[in-house]
Structures are given as C-alpha cells and as structure tokens.
Design a protein around this motif. Structure first.
Motif, PDB file in Angstrom:
ATOM      1  N   LEU A  21      -5.965 -30.907 -47.650  1.00  0.00           N
ATOM      2  CA  LEU A  21      -6.024 -29.228 -47.658  1.00  0.00           C
ATOM      3  C   LEU A  21      -4.683 -29.922 -46.461  1.00  0.00           C
ATOM      4  O   LEU A  21      -4.578 -29.095 -46.063  1.00  0.00           O
ATOM      5  CB  LEU A  21      -7.365 -29.597 -46.373  1.00  0.00           C
ATOM      6  CG  LEU A  21      -8.937 -29.663 -46.726  1.00  0.00           C
ATOM      7  CD1 LEU A  21      -9.887 -29.934 -45.523  1.00  0.00           C
ATOM      8  CD2 LEU A  21      -8.568 -27.837 -47.501  1.00  0.00           C
ATOM      9  N   LEU A  22      -4.165 -30.729 -45.982  1.00  0.00           N
ATOM     10  CA  LEU A  22      -3.323 -31.391 -45.542  1.00  0.00           C
ATOM     11  C   LEU A  22      -1.646 -30.800 -46.742  1.00  0.00           C
ATOM     12  O   LEU A  22      -0.701 -29.833 -45.747  1.00  0.00           O
ATOM     13  CB  LEU A  22      -2.133 -32.953 -45.088  1.00  0.00           C
ATOM     14  CG  LEU A  22      -3.104 -33.154 -43.239  1.00  0.00           C
ATOM     15  CD1 LEU A  22      -3.096 -34.687 -43.820  1.00  0.00           C
ATOM     16  CD2 LEU A  22      -3.019 -32.200 -42.709  1.00  0.00           C
ATOM     17  N   THR A  23      -2.025 -30.617 -47.650  1.00  0.00           N
ATOM     18  CA  THR A  23      -0.409 -30.793 -48.623  1.00  0.00           C
ATOM     19  C   THR A  23      -1.000 -29.178 -49.260  1.00  0.00           C
ATOM     20  O   THR A  23      -0.653 -29.398 -50.497  1.00  0.00           O
ATOM     21  CB  THR A  23      -0.776 -31.741 -49.452  1.00  0.00           C
ATOM     22  OG1 THR A  23      -2.172 -32.200 -50.475  1.00  0.00           O
ATOM     23  CG2 THR A  23      -0.379 -32.809 -48.523  1.00  0.00           C
ATOM     24  N   PRO A  54      -0.442 -28.393 -58.403  1.00  0.00           N
ATOM     25  CA  PRO A  54      -1.536 -27.461 -58.742  1.00  0.00           C
ATOM     26  C   PRO A  54      -3.061 -28.267 -58.045  1.00  0.00           C
ATOM     27  O   PRO A  54      -3.548 -29.069 -57.143  1.00  0.00           O
ATOM     28  CB  PRO A  54      -2.379 -27.464 -60.034  1.00  0.00           C
ATOM     29  CG  PRO A  54      -0.566 -28.199 -60.840  1.00  0.00           C
ATOM     30  CD  PRO A  54      -0.651 -29.302 -59.705  1.00  0.00           C
ATOM     31  N   ALA A  55      -3.060 -27.402 -56.980  1.00  0.00           N
ATOM     32  CA  ALA A  55      -4.417 -27.035 -55.901  1.00  0.00           C
ATOM     33  C   ALA A  55      -5.589 -27.601 -57.055  1.00  0.00           C
ATOM     34  O   ALA A  55      -6.561 -28.640 -56.720  1.00  0.00           O
ATOM     35  CB  ALA A  55      -4.889 -25.637 -54.887  1.00  0.00           C
ATOM     36  N   ALA A  96      -4.800 -21.200 -51.838  1.00  0.00           N
ATOM     37  CA  ALA A  96      -4.616 -21.919 -53.096  1.00  0.00           C
ATOM     38  C   ALA A  96      -5.129 -22.666 -52.859  1.00  0.00           C
ATOM     39  O   ALA A  96      -6.802 -22.276 -54.298  1.00  0.00           O
ATOM     40  CB  ALA A  96      -3.708 -22.557 -53.323  1.00  0.00           C
ATOM     41  N   VAL A  97      -6.071 -22.950 -52.243  1.00  0.00           N
ATOM     42  CA  VAL A  97      -7.316 -24.080 -52.838  1.00  0.00           C
ATOM     43  C   VAL A  97      -8.538 -22.808 -52.858  1.00  0.00           C
ATOM     44  O   VAL A  97      -9.512 -23.250 -53.642  1.00  0.00           O
ATOM     45  CB  VAL A  97      -8.078 -24.774 -50.924  1.00  0.00           C
ATOM     46  CG1 VAL A  97      -9.255 -25.667 -51.035  1.00  0.00           C
ATOM     47  CG2 VAL A  97      -6.840 -25.842 -50.779  1.00  0.00           C
ATOM     48  N   GLY A 142     -12.971 -21.452 -60.201  1.00  0.00           N
ATOM     49  CA  GLY A 142     -14.056 -22.637 -60.899  1.00  0.00           C
ATOM     50  C   GLY A 142     -14.987 -22.189 -61.178  1.00  0.00           C
ATOM     51  O   GLY A 142     -15.946 -22.334 -61.833  1.00  0.00           O
ATOM     52  N   LEU A 143     -15.746 -21.378 -60.264  1.00  0.00           N
ATOM     53  CA  LEU A 143     -16.847 -20.732 -60.101  1.00  0.00           C
ATOM     54  C   LEU A 143     -16.387 -19.507 -60.938  1.00  0.00           C
ATOM     55  O   LEU A 143     -18.212 -18.867 -61.302  1.00  0.00           O
ATOM     56  CB  LEU A 143     -17.516 -20.078 -58.580  1.00  0.00           C
ATOM     57  CG  LEU A 143     -17.199 -21.785 -57.714  1.00  0.00           C
ATOM     58  CD1 LEU A 143     -17.496 -20.478 -56.077  1.00  0.00           C
ATOM     59  CD2 LEU A 143     -18.717 -22.660 -57.665  1.00  0.00           C
TER      60      LEU A 143
END
Length: 199
Positions: free
Chosen positions: A107-109, A17-18, A114-115, A122-123
């Motif tokens: 970032l590659l994966t 998960p991101a 999703a990020v 989270g915010l």
C-alpha cells in the motif's frame, strides 16, 4: 503517519505493477503461513526488510505499518510461549509482523486506485457466475477509503480526550469514536442513496 498511506517514489518496488505486487503478497503469505521452521520465517523477514530497503520509504514509514501490533504481539508471544514453547511462539509472531509489514509496503508503494483496479481485474472472471463485480469493487473501494477517515477521527477523539485530561478514560474515547463513526456511515449512506446505489 497512517498505516498504508501511499508514498510517491521511483524505486523498483514503486514501479512494479499492482497486480504483480498483490500476487506476490498472496504467494509470500501462503509460504509464511505454511512455514514452521525458524529458517524459513527468517528468510521471509529478511526478504521483507530487503524490499523496504529497495523501496526507500524510510524507517518511520516502516514502523507505522507494524505499530498497531505493538499491543497485540507481546500478548500473543507470551501466550504462545507458555502453551507451545519459545520457538513456535517466535515463529508465529515473526511471520505475523512480516506479513503485516509486507501488506503495508504494497500500500505504501501502490496508489489505491491501482490496487482497486488490479483487484477488479482479478475478480472479473466471477462475473460469469453472476457476481456483480462492479458492486464488489465499489465495496472494496469504500472500505479502503474509509480507513484514513476512521483513523483521522480516532486521532481527533484522542486529542480531545488529552485536552480534557481524560486520555485514560476508555468510555470518553470509545463513545465519541463510535458515534462519529456512525455519523460518517450515515453520511456515506446518504451519498450512495443520492446516486441511486441504495439497492
């Protein structure tokens, strides 16, 4: 290859998960920044290398993540070597490269969407104290999406300088890059105003 460009895959790292990846990045960063012993830093470097191996993104993609540091790290290493000594200099530069590589692997994966969604979740608690989480998520999204745009512009300007035989002329490179960046910013501002997001 642009640093941080998502590369599809089915590895364990890709499927994680991101939010877990971002939390892991934060945790490893805290450990690495607090570490002063070569052993701890070597363990962090080894862990990052192992994650790249598990992700299977390839050496070219791995090099692309840390390539921007190739001009900074030697200077930083030399300055720290002269002021603090060889061991602290190697510790500092090694953890810098490791953390940049780890952030690049995230970032590659992980897809950008999703990020950003994970960051938005989270915010979310900040909304209780009056923070416009939606607006903040939009700013983060625009910042992330502007990286490849500016990188592509830099490549076009560099190619144009080479075609004119002026690849070593700093002004010939910097002026078109700045002007092009400002034009991109104006176009983005116009698009935001057209959607009523100019306040």
């Amino acid at each position: 290859m642009t640093p941080g460009t998502y590369r599809p895959g089915t590895s364990l790292v890709h499927r994680a998960p991101a939010g877990a990846k971002l939390a892991g990045l934060a945790g490893v960063s805290a450990v690495a920044l607090a570490a002063t012993s070569p052993g701890t830093v070597a363990a962090v470097v080894g862990a990052v290398a192992a994650l790249y191996a598990v992700a299977g993104v390839g050496l070219r993609a791995a090099w692309a993540q840390v390539r921007p540091l190739r001009l900074v790290v030697p200077v930083l290493l030399a300055v720290q070597w002269l002021t603090l000594g060889p061991v602290p200099a190697l510790v500092l530069t090694s953890r810098l490269v490791a953390l940049v590589a780890l952030a690049g692997l995230v970032l590659l994966t992980t897809r950008t969407s999703a990020v950003l969604a994970a960051i938005g979740r989270g915010l979310r608690p900040l909304a209780r104290v009056g923070v416009d989480v939606g607006r903040l998520a939009l700013v983060l999204s625009l910042a992330v999406r502007c990286v490849p745009v500016v990188t592509a512009l830099a490549h076009r300007v560099r190619d144009a300088c080479r075609a004119r035989g002026r690849e070593r002329d700093v002004r010939a490179y910097a002026v078109p890059l700045v002007v092009g960046g400002l034009r991109q910013a104006d176009a983005l501002g116009d698009a935001l105003r057209a959607r009523g997001l100019d306040d």
